[in-house]
Write an enzyme that holds these catalytic residues in place. Sequence first.
Site, short mmCIF file in Angstrom:
data_model
loop_
_atom_site.label_atom_id
_atom_site.label_comp_id
_atom_site.label_asym_id
_atom_site.label_seq_id
_atom_site.Cartn_x
_atom_site.Cartn_y
_atom_site.Cartn_z
CG ASP A 229 -14.91 -10.32 68.75
OD1 ASP A 229 -14.24 -9.46 68.19
OD2 ASP A 229 -15.31 -11.05 68.51
C1 BGC Z 1 -15.14 -11.14 65.30
C2 BGC Z 1 -13.35 -11.98 65.79
C3 BGC Z 1 -12.52 -11.33 64.67
C4 BGC Z 1 -13.05 -10.16 64.61
C5 BGC Z 1 -12.09 -9.69 63.20
C6 BGC Z 1 -15.28 -9.86 65.63
O1 BGC Z 1 -17.02 -9.97 64.80
O2 BGC Z 1 -16.04 -11.62 66.16
O3 BGC Z 1 -13.65 -13.15 65.80
O4 BGC Z 1 -11.34 -11.89 64.75
O5 BGC Z 1 -14.26 -9.64 63.99
O6 BGC Z 1 -12.50 -9.98 62.12
#
Ligand code: BGC
Length: 758
Positions: A229
Amino acid sequence: VSESTIDAIVAALTLAEKASLCDGGNFWSTRAIPRLGLPSVTMADGPHGLRKQAESFGFPGSLPATCFPPAVAIASSWSVATAAAVGRAIAHEAAVAGVDIVLGPGVNIKRSPMCGRNFEYFSEDPVVAGNLGAAMVAAMQERGIGASVKHFAVNNQETSRMQISAEVSERAMREIYLPAFERVVTQAKPSTVMCSYNRINGVYASENDWLLTTVLRDEWGFDGVVISDWGAVHHRVAGVRAGLDLEMPGVGTINAEHIVAAVTSGQLAIADLDRTVRRMVSLAMSSPAVAREIAPAVPSEPSSIDLDAQHEIAHGAALDCAVLLKNTGDVLPLSPSSGGPIAVIGTFAAAPRFQGVGSSQVNPTQVDDALCAIRSIVDGRREVIYAAGYGDGDAAVLLAKAVTAAAKAEDVVVFLGLPDADEAESYDRSHLNLPAEQLVLLRSVLAANPRVAVVLSNGSPVEMSSWDGDVPAILEGWLLGQAGGLATAELLLGLANPSGKLAETVPVRLQDTSSFLSFPGDGRTVTYADDVFVGYRWFDARELDVAYPFGHGLSYTTFEYSGLSVEVVDDGTEPVVDVTCTITNTGNRAGAEVVQVYVGDVASSVQRPVRELKAFSKVAIEPGASTTVSVRLTARDFAFFHPVLRRWVVEGGTFDIIVGASSRDLRLVGSVELSGEPVVYPINETSSMAEWLAHPVVGTELSTLLLGDAGYLTPPPMWEAFRTASIINVAQYPESPFSERDIAQWVERANQTTEVLA
Ligand code: BGC
């Protein structure tokens, strides 16, 4: 792409290049190695529409894209076809936009209704989340776009999401928190999995070898790429070792340097790095990026999207998702063609809330509102009076206008819901209540005209028990995506028949929920004290009243369940049971019913949920017609994850097979007898006499020995006390008929045929 091509590229990479592939080149893509023809793979959020960001981080300003119903709504459709249609449509937009991987879906379990991100997740139940997630992923990938199932794993809250350690038993992980991922991985084979921010039993997901390698790869056979993530990496080298392939977003050269240094000093085996690099090369070489970047001669994708067609898919999905919670006196559907005025009250009727806030936020291509849609369907045949009721403006004036409208109307529809700020990524909710001003409005409207249908717009459950008794009809719309307004109008006016069912329990009070005393922890750890008793598993075990149970949802028609047959096809160690029944549409409208199959283990050596959903099927039936529903249950559907043996076990005995219209509307009940397998614990010198005496290999020998010496046949009740003693202590009793050496021999013999404790 062939193995030999991948091998050749890996072999040609320098150590520095290999290390550079372990993190993104920027916020949204992987690094290319042009000299080897390795393209850069582009990613974009997910999960319910494309959020393609041109440059850096930030939520507004992404490319316009269709906003489909978020997972909270898709889950309520209980329709794998709907989930697939949405997955395919998102992938189509991704392909045209030059995106190779869509970051979604999110299949985390809704442990608490308070999680700020629940609108992005499907359900409190892993079978619902897993089936719909798998359907979505399979459809995306059939359209040639990779999916990234997230957030792996045990990420069930936003509070301290980057620090918190979820302290959870392995059994709860295996039975509740992992199976949705397992189903998606094993059935739909996503090209990537996104690891979560949090720690699990102390170890960050991004460095968790047990999670990313033992479970995900060795057990489930995942052969794709694990992506972090965004910002979930703490120790990059540990991550490579554990099986985290790609760090996102890119962090410049710093972690690549750490990786090179670790390989050079021998702290990181080159084989571990090569394993990751191979996966990265394979991902890039099998992605649409090859056609786009390396061999762009023939355009393989259309240059534009038919946005109306995409909107129509969003509309069709929304129709499938809304849940009719209540409809006393058949207040709904409203007649579109005759009757007095319809009062449409509430700002959300005109300015809908249709998605949540955070990384999933789509910049919609168009937005339907229910007010316009109601007006256009009614088309002047009935008067439609609108009053905002709450929102911008003088509260007293807004309220007075709404009451006047209600008093004048024959039918009243009140749109209520949560404001954006009440539920969003990165923080959790602090209560379940609708805004106080909305409840004042509702009370005042009801006093003026009790013939009210409430439409709710919310990404997670709201408290209803203090007001729903006075409202004859409630349509839970959740967040329905950009076409939700039209869908809502059609459902209210009977042009379509509601067929959604709750994928999560609506509790009477927050205090009744399983995690109330242990959510969201202390900023360092959150203890999953509710263990496997999450959602309806908890409410049913505690026999608690709920506002609306898991699986509940009404229709404008009625369904009758009959003719249950439960047949054991195979009663071996891998039992197979076929469950069949007939569903009849006994009303006078076409409709669709979600048939739910639950299994309950009547007697078990561990505490198990009263009943658990194991399969479901959504069937569309014409009035007066019948349909046969058949599902096949297999060993896993009867098994629990044995906390001592650390594997799935089917214990012999009686299992209830229950077919329900909800988790608390059980229509047909049958049962099966399965022989299962004997559960034999490994024994050692500290095991109890009771366990020793019951042991299939050495038990008889031991009891004969004890019977032979009257001194050891202590009469009850002391016999029970004797049974609790560890055998080693009994060996030390005066004149014991056996010695420590005997025990050692028995242990060896006994455990040859049973499991060894890990
Ligand atoms: C989120 C993800 C997301 C990623 C990219 C993160 O903060 O938890 O779900 O895909 O950002 O935007």
